[in-house]
Every structure is written in structure tokens, then in C-alpha cells.
Scaffold this motif. Structure first.
Motif, PDB file in Angstrom:
ATOM      1  N   VAL A  26      20.904  23.834  -0.637  1.00 22.34           N
ATOM      2  CA  VAL A  26      22.341  23.626  -0.450  1.00 22.34           C
ATOM      3  C   VAL A  26      22.841  24.509   0.690  1.00 22.34           C
ATOM      4  CG1 VAL A  26      24.617  23.896  -1.511  1.00 22.34           C
ATOM      5  CG2 VAL A  26      22.733  22.914  -2.833  1.00 22.34           C
ATOM      6  N   ASN A  27      22.463  25.768   0.677  1.00 25.34           N
ATOM      7  CA  ASN A  27      22.877  26.704   1.726  1.00 25.34           C
ATOM      8  C   ASN A  27      22.308  26.306   3.084  1.00 25.34           C
ATOM      9  OD1 ASN A  27      24.119  29.140   2.741  1.00 25.34           O
ATOM     10  ND2 ASN A  27      22.053  29.980   2.843  1.00 25.34           N
ATOM     11  N   MET A  28      21.050  25.933   3.106  1.00 25.27           N
ATOM     12  CA  MET A  28      20.425  25.552   4.377  1.00 25.27           C
ATOM     13  C   MET A  28      21.078  24.296   4.952  1.00 25.27           C
ATOM     14  SD  MET A  28      18.309  27.909   5.014  1.00 25.27           S
ATOM     15  CE  MET A  28      17.508  27.174   6.419  1.00 25.27           C
ATOM     16  N   ALA A  29      21.361  23.315   4.106  1.00 21.65           N
ATOM     17  CA  ALA A  29      22.042  22.102   4.571  1.00 21.65           C
ATOM     18  C   ALA A  29      23.450  22.445   5.057  1.00 21.65           C
ATOM     19  CB  ALA A  29      22.100  21.065   3.453  1.00 21.65           C
ATOM     20  N   GLY A  30      24.110  23.366   4.372  1.00 19.51           N
ATOM     21  CA  GLY A  30      25.446  23.803   4.787  1.00 19.51           C
ATOM     22  C   GLY A  30      25.429  24.462   6.155  1.00 19.51           C
TER      23      GLY A  30
ATOM     24  N   ASP B 280      23.259  23.862   8.520  1.00 16.76           N
ATOM     25  CA  ASP B 280      23.037  22.777   9.485  1.00 16.76           C
ATOM     26  C   ASP B 280      24.337  22.013   9.753  1.00 16.76           C
ATOM     27  OD1 ASP B 280      20.372  23.377   9.870  1.00 16.76           O
ATOM     28  OD2 ASP B 280      19.618  21.760   8.586  1.00 16.76           O
ATOM     29  N   ILE B 281      25.125  21.780   8.715  1.00 17.91           N
ATOM     30  CA  ILE B 281      26.411  21.102   8.893  1.00 17.91           C
ATOM     31  C   ILE B 281      27.314  21.934   9.809  1.00 17.91           C
ATOM     32  CG2 ILE B 281      28.567  20.479   7.733  1.00 17.91           C
ATOM     33  CD1 ILE B 281      26.443  18.426   7.383  1.00 17.91           C
ATOM     34  N   GLY B 282      27.307  23.239   9.621  1.00 20.32           N
ATOM     35  CA  GLY B 282      28.108  24.106  10.488  1.00 20.32           C
ATOM     36  C   GLY B 282      27.703  23.985  11.945  1.00 20.32           C
ATOM     37  N   HIS B 283      26.404  23.917  12.209  1.00 22.87           N
ATOM     38  CA  HIS B 283      25.916  23.774  13.586  1.00 22.87           C
ATOM     39  C   HIS B 283      26.302  22.409  14.160  1.00 22.87           C
ATOM     40  CE1 HIS B 283      23.972  27.473  12.834  1.00 22.87           C
ATOM     41  NE2 HIS B 283      22.855  27.007  12.299  1.00 22.87           N
ATOM     42  N   LEU B 284      26.183  21.371  13.343  1.00 20.75           N
ATOM     43  CA  LEU B 284      26.558  20.029  13.811  1.00 20.75           C
ATOM     44  C   LEU B 284      28.065  19.915  14.024  1.00 20.75           C
ATOM     45  CD1 LEU B 284      24.088  17.982  11.624  1.00 20.75           C
ATOM     46  CD2 LEU B 284      24.106  18.082  14.116  1.00 20.75           C
ATOM     47  N   LEU B 285      28.843  20.545  13.170  1.00 16.31           N
ATOM     48  CA  LEU B 285      30.291  20.566  13.349  1.00 16.31           C
ATOM     49  C   LEU B 285      30.646  21.179  14.699  1.00 16.31           C
ATOM     50  CD1 LEU B 285      33.265  20.376  12.353  1.00 16.31           C
ATOM     51  CD2 LEU B 285      32.897  22.579  11.237  1.00 16.31           C
ATOM     52  N   ARG B 286      30.032  22.291  15.009  1.00 20.22           N
ATOM     53  CA  ARG B 286      30.267  22.962  16.290  1.00 20.22           C
ATOM     54  C   ARG B 286      29.899  22.052  17.461  1.00 20.22           C
ATOM     55  NH1 ARG B 286      27.318  28.483  16.651  1.00 20.22           N
ATOM     56  NH2 ARG B 286      28.501  28.576  14.737  1.00 20.22           N
ATOM     57  N   ASP B 287      28.769  21.373  17.359  1.00 17.47           N
ATOM     58  CA  ASP B 287      28.342  20.454  18.428  1.00 17.47           C
ATOM     59  C   ASP B 287      29.339  19.310  18.612  1.00 17.47           C
ATOM     60  OD1 ASP B 287      26.040  21.927  18.844  1.00 17.47           O
ATOM     61  OD2 ASP B 287      24.743  20.555  17.720  1.00 17.47           O
ATOM     62  N   VAL B 288      29.809  18.760  17.512  1.00 15.08           N
ATOM     63  CA  VAL B 288      30.769  17.663  17.590  1.00 15.08           C
ATOM     64  C   VAL B 288      32.061  18.146  18.254  1.00 15.08           C
ATOM     65  CG1 VAL B 288      32.228  16.114  16.219  1.00 15.08           C
ATOM     66  CG2 VAL B 288      29.808  16.354  15.664  1.00 15.08           C
TER      67      VAL B 288
ATOM     68  N   ILE C 262      19.930  22.685  14.453  1.00 15.24           N
ATOM     69  CA  ILE C 262      19.722  22.583  13.015  1.00 15.24           C
ATOM     70  C   ILE C 262      18.251  22.810  12.688  1.00 15.24           C
ATOM     71  CG2 ILE C 262      21.712  21.051  12.770  1.00 15.24           C
ATOM     72  CD1 ILE C 262      19.715  18.760  12.265  1.00 15.24           C
ATOM     73  N   SER C 263      18.004  23.208  11.459  1.00 18.37           N
ATOM     74  CA  SER C 263      16.625  23.469  11.054  1.00 18.37           C
ATOM     75  C   SER C 263      15.956  22.233  10.452  1.00 18.37           C
ATOM     76  CB  SER C 263      16.569  24.632  10.064  1.00 18.37           C
ATOM     77  OG  SER C 263      17.396  24.385   8.960  1.00 18.37           O
ATOM     78  N   ALA C 264      16.743  21.286   9.966  1.00 15.09           N
ATOM     79  CA  ALA C 264      16.186  20.054   9.400  1.00 15.09           C
ATOM     80  C   ALA C 264      15.630  19.184  10.526  1.00 15.09           C
ATOM     81  CB  ALA C 264      17.241  19.289   8.628  1.00 15.09           C
ATOM     82  N   ASN C 265      14.489  18.583  10.275  1.00 15.63           N
ATOM     83  CA  ASN C 265      13.851  17.719  11.259  1.00 15.63           C
ATOM     84  C   ASN C 265      14.151  16.260  10.897  1.00 15.63           C
ATOM     85  OD1 ASN C 265      12.293  16.709  13.292  1.00 15.63           O
ATOM     86  ND2 ASN C 265      10.339  17.205  12.332  1.00 15.63           N
ATOM     87  N   LEU C 266      15.315  15.784  11.343  1.00 13.60           N
ATOM     88  CA  LEU C 266      15.741  14.420  11.054  1.00 13.60           C
ATOM     89  C   LEU C 266      15.593  13.569  12.298  1.00 13.60           C
ATOM     90  CD1 LEU C 266      19.035  15.163   9.084  1.00 13.60           C
ATOM     91  CD2 LEU C 266      16.751  14.762   8.158  1.00 13.60           C
TER      92      LEU C 266
ATOM     93  N   TYR D 296      23.774  13.799   3.014  1.00 14.51           N
ATOM     94  CA  TYR D 296      22.768  13.925   1.960  1.00 14.51           C
ATOM     95  C   TYR D 296      21.355  14.004   2.543  1.00 14.51           C
ATOM     96  CZ  TYR D 296      20.918  13.431  -2.769  1.00 14.51           C
ATOM     97  OH  TYR D 296      20.281  13.650  -3.971  1.00 14.51           O
ATOM     98  N   ASP D 297      21.152  13.398   3.701  1.00 13.28           N
ATOM     99  CA  ASP D 297      19.840  13.470   4.352  1.00 13.28           C
ATOM    100  C   ASP D 297      19.446  14.914   4.674  1.00 13.28           C
ATOM    101  OD1 ASP D 297      19.494  10.730   4.259  1.00 13.28           O
ATOM    102  OD2 ASP D 297      20.227  10.419   6.308  1.00 13.28           O
ATOM    103  N   LEU D 298      20.423  15.733   5.046  1.00 12.36           N
ATOM    104  CA  LEU D 298      20.136  17.150   5.316  1.00 12.36           C
ATOM    105  C   LEU D 298      19.673  17.858   4.047  1.00 12.36           C
ATOM    106  CD1 LEU D 298      23.149  18.112   7.591  1.00 12.36           C
ATOM    107  CD2 LEU D 298      20.734  18.157   8.236  1.00 12.36           C
ATOM    108  N   TYR D 299      20.412  17.666   2.974  1.00  7.68           N
ATOM    109  CA  TYR D 299      20.046  18.280   1.706  1.00  7.68           C
ATOM    110  C   TYR D 299      18.658  17.824   1.256  1.00  7.68           C
ATOM    111  CZ  TYR D 299      19.756  19.112  -3.264  1.00  7.68           C
ATOM    112  OH  TYR D 299      19.303  19.489  -4.502  1.00  7.68           O
ATOM    113  N   LYS D 300      18.414  16.509   1.309  1.00 13.13           N
ATOM    114  CA  LYS D 300      17.106  15.979   0.872  1.00 13.13           C
ATOM    115  C   LYS D 300      15.974  16.569   1.706  1.00 13.13           C
ATOM    116  CE  LYS D 300      17.886  11.617   1.216  1.00 13.13           C
ATOM    117  NZ  LYS D 300      17.828  10.149   1.201  1.00 13.13           N
ATOM    118  N   TRP D 301      16.188  16.723   3.014  1.00 19.46           N
ATOM    119  CA  TRP D 301      15.140  17.267   3.873  1.00 19.46           C
ATOM    120  C   TRP D 301      14.814  18.696   3.449  1.00 19.46           C
ATOM    121  CZ3 TRP D 301      13.918  21.309   6.938  1.00 19.46           C
ATOM    122  CH2 TRP D 301      12.786  21.160   7.733  1.00 19.46           C
ATOM    123  N   HIS D 302      15.838  19.515   3.253  1.00 15.72           N
ATOM    124  CA  HIS D 302      15.594  20.911   2.856  1.00 15.72           C
ATOM    125  C   HIS D 302      14.969  20.992   1.466  1.00 15.72           C
ATOM    126  CE1 HIS D 302      17.170  22.972   6.318  1.00 15.72           C
ATOM    127  NE2 HIS D 302      18.213  22.160   6.320  1.00 15.72           N
TER     128      HIS D 302
END
Length: 120
Positions: free
Chosen positions: A82-86, A88-96, A11-15, A67-73
Motif C-alpha cells: 500500500v505504501n509503495m503504491a502510494g 508511486d502515485i505521488g511520483h506520477l501525480l508530480r509528473d502529470v 516509479i518503482s513498479a514495472n508496468l 489498482y495495477d500499482l498495488y497488485k504489482w507491489h
């Protein structure tokens, strides 16, 4: 476990790790809910994607770990948070899905889709 090998992406967000852990748990819950409740007319599992789980009617992430992903972006001045958080969600979904004990098929279209094999 995803049956077909797919490329890992980060993901690109630094959480922090606790935020990522909460997001992954939230995503896994959404996957389990989809697999249990979304069947076709033959009672077989249906295909899903990040957008079917977390987009469309499910777009309002406020009050969820997503929401943390959206807020970070947004706070890092992304052109389209919104697109960037989306993405990241796709990448995390794949990892899960890769670490899940159940088996999932995958197919690539406009977005990557997954389907539980229904047996594992």
C-alpha cells in the motif's frame, strides 16, 4: 506546470506503457475534479496531495487503473505494498502536474502539496 522546480522521480513498479498511460489519465481527471470542486471560503483553489486525492476515504483502488500499482507491489512481495503504491502515485501525480498546461504552486510538508494558481 509546477511553478517551483522539484526533483524528478520514477516509479518503482514495472508496468507497461498502456497501464502507465491509464494511470496518468486517471490522475489528471482527479486533479481536474479537485481544482473545480475544492475551494476555500474565498472561492480560491485549495491545496491537495496524492493522499488527499487517492488516500483516506478514497483508499479503495479496486476497479481503477491505480489498482495495477498495488497488485504489482503485492505480487513482488513488497513489505508494504500500500505504501509503495502510494509513493508511486505521488511520483506520477508530480509528473502529470509538470506537463499540465495550468500552473500549480507547491509546498513541502509531511507530504508534498500542490495548488492550482486559479488563473491559468
Amino acid at each position: 506546470m509546477v511553478i517551483e522546480e522539484i526533483k524528478d522521480r520514477s516509479i518503482s513498479a514495472n508496468l507497461d506503457s498502456s497501464q502507465i498511460k491509464n494511470i496518468r489519465l486517471y490522475v489528471q481527471g482527479a486533479i481536474y475534479c479537485w481544482c473545480k470542486n475544492c475551494k476555500d471560503d474565498k472561492d480560491e483553489p485549495t491545496w491537495f496531495s496524492a493522499s488527499s486525492l487517492f488516500g483516506g476515504a478514497n483508499y479503495n483502488w479496486e476497479g481503477t487503473p491505480l489498482y495495477d500499482l498495488y497488485k504489482w507491489h503485492k505480487s513482488n512481495n513488497a513489505n508494504d505494498p500500500v505504501n509503495m503504491a502510494g509513493q508511486d502515485i505521488g511520483h506520477l501525480l508530480r509528473d502529470v502536474l509538470k506537463t499540465d498546461k495550468r500552473k500549480f504552486n507547491t509546498r513541502k510538508g509531511y507530504t508534498r502539496e500542490y495548488r492550482w494558481d486559479g488563473n491559468s
